[in-house]
Design a protein around this motif. Sequence first.
Motif, PDB file in Angstrom:
ATOM      1  N   GLY A   1       0.714  -1.136   0.067  1.00 54.82           N
ATOM      2  CA  GLY A   1       0.107   0.178  -0.148  1.00 54.82           C
ATOM      3  C   GLY A   1       0.946   1.300  -0.066  1.00 54.82           C
ATOM      4  N   GLU A   2       0.198   2.358   0.553  1.00 55.08           N
ATOM      5  CA  GLU A   2       1.036   3.449   0.650  1.00 55.08           C
ATOM      6  C   GLU A   2       0.967   4.240   2.060  1.00 55.08           C
ATOM      7  OE1 GLU A   2       1.218   7.967  -1.640  1.00 55.08           O
ATOM      8  OE2 GLU A   2      -0.180   6.189  -2.472  1.00 55.08           O
ATOM      9  N   ILE A   3       2.427   4.489   2.646  1.00 54.47           N
ATOM     10  CA  ILE A   3       2.181   5.262   3.873  1.00 54.47           C
ATOM     11  C   ILE A   3       1.369   6.645   3.808  1.00 54.47           C
ATOM     12  CG2 ILE A   3       3.596   6.298   5.781  1.00 54.47           C
ATOM     13  CD1 ILE A   3       5.831   4.216   4.985  1.00 54.47           C
ATOM     14  N   PRO A   4       0.406   6.918   4.551  1.00 56.35           N
ATOM     15  CA  PRO A   4      -0.177   8.307   4.313  1.00 56.35           C
ATOM     16  C   PRO A   4       0.802   9.421   4.826  1.00 56.35           C
ATOM     17  CG  PRO A   4      -1.632   6.694   5.882  1.00 56.35           C
ATOM     18  CD  PRO A   4      -0.101   6.068   5.597  1.00 56.35           C
ATOM     19  N   LYS A   5       0.452  10.489   4.081  1.00 55.71           N
ATOM     20  CA  LYS A   5       1.149  11.847   4.303  1.00 55.71           C
ATOM     21  C   LYS A   5       0.379  12.730   5.158  1.00 55.71           C
ATOM     22  CE  LYS A   5       3.771  11.774  -0.017  1.00 55.71           C
ATOM     23  NZ  LYS A   5       4.299  12.373  -1.375  1.00 55.71           N
TER      24      LYS A   5
ATOM     25  N   ALA B   1      -7.728  17.273  10.487  1.00 54.82           N
ATOM     26  CA  ALA B   1      -9.053  16.412  10.462  1.00 54.82           C
ATOM     27  C   ALA B   1     -10.369  17.335  10.523  1.00 54.82           C
ATOM     28  CB  ALA B   1      -8.798  15.703  11.711  1.00 54.82           C
ATOM     29  N   LYS B   2     -11.232  16.777   9.940  1.00 56.49           N
ATOM     30  CA  LYS B   2     -12.492  17.404   9.743  1.00 56.49           C
ATOM     31  C   LYS B   2     -13.586  16.742  10.620  1.00 56.49           C
ATOM     32  CE  LYS B   2     -10.659  19.688   6.282  1.00 56.49           C
ATOM     33  NZ  LYS B   2     -10.004  21.211   6.668  1.00 56.49           N
ATOM     34  N   SER B   3     -13.323  15.916  11.286  1.00 58.01           N
ATOM     35  CA  SER B   3     -14.352  15.089  12.146  1.00 58.01           C
ATOM     36  C   SER B   3     -13.960  14.294  13.333  1.00 58.01           C
ATOM     37  CB  SER B   3     -15.370  14.352  11.351  1.00 58.01           C
ATOM     38  OG  SER B   3     -14.775  13.334  10.632  1.00 58.01           O
ATOM     39  N   GLU B   4     -14.432  13.907  14.244  1.00 54.06           N
ATOM     40  CA  GLU B   4     -13.914  13.038  15.301  1.00 54.06           C
ATOM     41  C   GLU B   4     -13.143  11.762  14.815  1.00 54.06           C
ATOM     42  OE1 GLU B   4     -15.360  10.349  18.990  1.00 54.06           O
ATOM     43  OE2 GLU B   4     -16.717  12.121  18.456  1.00 54.06           O
ATOM     44  N   ASP B   5     -13.756  10.992  13.768  1.00 50.99           N
ATOM     45  CA  ASP B   5     -13.399   9.758  13.148  1.00 50.99           C
ATOM     46  C   ASP B   5     -12.398  10.294  12.089  1.00 50.99           C
ATOM     47  OD1 ASP B   5     -15.368  10.450  11.507  1.00 50.99           O
ATOM     48  OD2 ASP B   5     -16.093   8.337  11.457  1.00 50.99           O
ATOM     49  N   ASP B   6     -12.121  11.250  11.527  1.00 53.56           N
ATOM     50  CA  ASP B   6     -11.265  11.455  10.409  1.00 53.56           C
ATOM     51  C   ASP B   6      -9.867  11.393  11.146  1.00 53.56           C
ATOM     52  OD1 ASP B   6     -10.368  12.366   8.069  1.00 53.56           O
ATOM     53  OD2 ASP B   6     -10.562  14.415   8.449  1.00 53.56           O
ATOM     54  N   GLY B   7      -9.432   9.950  10.655  1.00 53.26           N
ATOM     55  CA  GLY B   7      -7.952   9.629  10.947  1.00 53.26           C
ATOM     56  C   GLY B   7      -7.931   7.596  10.618  1.00 53.26           C
ATOM     57  N   TYR B   8      -6.950   7.493  11.603  1.00 54.32           N
ATOM     58  CA  TYR B   8      -6.651   5.807  11.281  1.00 54.32           C
ATOM     59  C   TYR B   8      -6.604   5.220  12.497  1.00 54.32           C
ATOM     60  CZ  TYR B   8      -4.943   7.679   6.948  1.00 54.32           C
ATOM     61  OH  TYR B   8      -4.622   8.423   5.658  1.00 54.32           O
ATOM     62  N   LEU B   9      -6.642   3.872  12.592  1.00 57.87           N
ATOM     63  CA  LEU B   9      -6.404   3.078  13.736  1.00 57.87           C
ATOM     64  C   LEU B   9      -4.772   2.506  13.351  1.00 57.87           C
ATOM     65  CD1 LEU B   9      -9.549   1.277  14.508  1.00 57.87           C
ATOM     66  CD2 LEU B   9      -8.754   3.269  15.457  1.00 57.87           C
TER      67      LEU B   9
ATOM     68  N   SER C   1      -2.360  -5.554  17.898  1.00 53.63           N
ATOM     69  CA  SER C   1      -2.127  -5.032  19.157  1.00 53.63           C
ATOM     70  C   SER C   1      -3.102  -3.959  19.680  1.00 53.63           C
ATOM     71  CB  SER C   1      -0.791  -4.076  19.095  1.00 53.63           C
ATOM     72  OG  SER C   1       0.185  -4.637  18.655  1.00 53.63           O
ATOM     73  N   GLU C   2      -2.935  -3.535  20.890  1.00 47.12           N
ATOM     74  CA  GLU C   2      -4.082  -2.276  21.225  1.00 47.12           C
ATOM     75  C   GLU C   2      -3.883  -1.256  20.041  1.00 47.12           C
ATOM     76  OE1 GLU C   2      -5.397  -0.560  25.081  1.00 47.12           O
ATOM     77  OE2 GLU C   2      -3.507   0.239  24.869  1.00 47.12           O
ATOM     78  N   SER C   3      -4.851  -0.581  19.735  1.00 48.59           N
ATOM     79  CA  SER C   3      -4.833   0.128  18.394  1.00 48.59           C
ATOM     80  C   SER C   3      -5.289   1.710  18.650  1.00 48.59           C
ATOM     81  CB  SER C   3      -5.470  -0.465  17.251  1.00 48.59           C
ATOM     82  OG  SER C   3      -5.201  -1.905  16.965  1.00 48.59           O
ATOM     83  N   PRO C   4      -4.586   2.354  18.757  1.00 50.45           N
ATOM     84  CA  PRO C   4      -5.027   3.814  19.152  1.00 50.45           C
ATOM     85  C   PRO C   4      -5.456   4.568  17.877  1.00 50.45           C
ATOM     86  CG  PRO C   4      -2.613   3.738  19.533  1.00 50.45           C
ATOM     87  CD  PRO C   4      -3.123   2.266  19.202  1.00 50.45           C
ATOM     88  N   PHE C   5      -6.130   5.466  17.995  1.00 52.63           N
ATOM     89  CA  PHE C   5      -6.689   6.388  17.061  1.00 52.63           C
ATOM     90  C   PHE C   5      -5.643   7.450  16.587  1.00 52.63           C
ATOM     91  CE2 PHE C   5      -8.724  10.195  15.293  1.00 52.63           C
ATOM     92  CZ  PHE C   5      -9.513   9.571  14.568  1.00 52.63           C
ATOM     93  N   VAL C   6      -5.462   7.683  15.425  1.00 53.30           N
ATOM     94  CA  VAL C   6      -4.438   8.474  14.991  1.00 53.30           C
ATOM     95  C   VAL C   6      -5.270   9.471  13.860  1.00 53.30           C
ATOM     96  CG1 VAL C   6      -2.526   8.854  13.418  1.00 53.30           C
ATOM     97  CG2 VAL C   6      -2.643   6.662  14.699  1.00 53.30           C
ATOM     98  N   PRO C   7      -5.162  11.124  14.621  1.00 54.19           N
ATOM     99  CA  PRO C   7      -6.168  12.075  13.658  1.00 54.19           C
ATOM    100  C   PRO C   7      -5.167  12.426  12.638  1.00 54.19           C
ATOM    101  CG  PRO C   7      -5.169  12.822  15.716  1.00 54.19           C
ATOM    102  CD  PRO C   7      -4.622  11.406  15.833  1.00 54.19           C
ATOM    103  N   ARG C   8      -6.087  12.558  11.348  1.00 54.03           N
ATOM    104  CA  ARG C   8      -5.314  13.067  10.295  1.00 54.03           C
ATOM    105  C   ARG C   8      -4.792  14.676  10.562  1.00 54.03           C
ATOM    106  NH1 ARG C   8      -9.189   9.941   7.396  1.00 54.03           N
ATOM    107  NH2 ARG C   8      -8.348   8.840   5.738  1.00 54.03           N
TER     108      ARG C   8
END
Length: 489
Positions: free
Chosen positions: A41-45, A428-436, A418-425
């Motif tokens: 895949g591709e590492i997000p920038k 970010a435009k919203s609460e779930d705008d990001g990655y685990l 593993s335990e998977s924290p939330f990573v905000p973009r």
Amino acid sequence: MTILYKNEIDFKIPPNEHPYLNGAWTPCREEVDAVDMEVIGEIPKDISGIYVRNTENPVHEAIGVYHPFDGDGMLHAMSFHNGQAKYSNRLVHTKGLQAETEAGRSLWTGIAGNPAKSEQEGWGARGRMKDSSSTDVVVHAGHILSTFYMCGEGYMVDPETLETTGTADWVPKEGISAHPKVDLATGELLFFNYGKDAPYMHYGVVGADNKLKHYIPVELPGARLPHDMAFTENYSILVDLPLFWRPDLLEAGIHANGYFPDLPTRFAIVPRYGSPNEIRWFEAAPTYVLHWMNAWEEGDEIILDGYFQENPDPDPLDVPGLDKRFGKLLANIDEHSFRPKLHRWRFNMVTGKTTEEHLDERILEFGSFNQHYAGKKSRYLYSTTTKPGWFLFNGIVKHDMETGDSESFMLEDGRYASESPFVPRINAKSEDDGYLVSFIIDTVTDRSECALIDAQNISAGPVCRIILPHRISSGTHATWANKDELVTV
């Protein structure tokens, strides 16, 4: 792949059949720094920061029965910036590990051992135990802080090099438990500890400048075994749970857990900088809770989410071909034995009443959420699922707390998260705008990887997989910190 640094660790553990020293729990035997790793895949920038996981990684053979929570702390970190990634791992160089390295053997018994067989006094609420600093990890005041569940000194680690820089000088003589909480809105760190001497618990606040600002006793009826805490914008929440060392045996020096379902679960709600006489106590149904999620204030109520155990004292597991001594140990870390369910407590600050309910009937634990919403009302929560009979994460569930809907991502057999924290973009435009973000251990291909999953579409699976230079061990907790949180104050 480019290896920038490699150090072979001199392990003293002979081959054995222990279920938590093999498979996904096989200790990692080297420290490395690596870049230019294989990427699927591709590492997000649009992310910049560091993902850190703490793992139990024993160096020396245990005295008596080894418990997976006894292992020496080893941090694994993946740093992201501008579409590039760097991986590093290092043992946490605790005072206990240094002493055992010099001796060439274990000096302390662990959670399943007899404290009388420890060769030195040691640390921890139990006493005569090693502070292995292998349970939790957070980032505060520009430093990584690694902590031990049974209370210890708290070890500070450089986020760039992962080198241990020493213990936190603000930690009181009673120590610090795992699960201190960082409030990103204020930069403060909230913590607690517990032990066998009155008042049995303390609570404190460390400022954004890494200095102790507040520390008070929280009086309990006796020695207790809390594991986590929570906070809102104005309050901290501590707990007195009815699973603790049996007082009759404790007098004889035996540390055996007992569950007392005739006692309620009690919550201590205290203003962040409150005094002992400002603590409000609330009662709820008896249970044990390993981990709380978010908490917030809403009208007259404080609302708290966490994982309510329906069977806090499970019967031993009988695994064919396995030493029966492991039966109770296996059950106590098997979620399908103690059956945690996502649960909500409401505390009315006017009437003093508690109401509570299950939010999900699935067996779930080790959750995460967007930490920029910590202490405030949040909409999304991410729980993990586990393999029956094992402490191994095999899936992630995203909960929409507003609609009640959920979606899931399940790993293939033999692959464990593993335990998977939330990573905000960034922006970010919203609460779930990001990655685990999660380290994945693949026991089929005998390798590990770091996976990023779009938090707005977790069922689609990883958008990016970075292959690590070696297979890591499983463990407990992890954290994410944005790059701007890594600036030393």
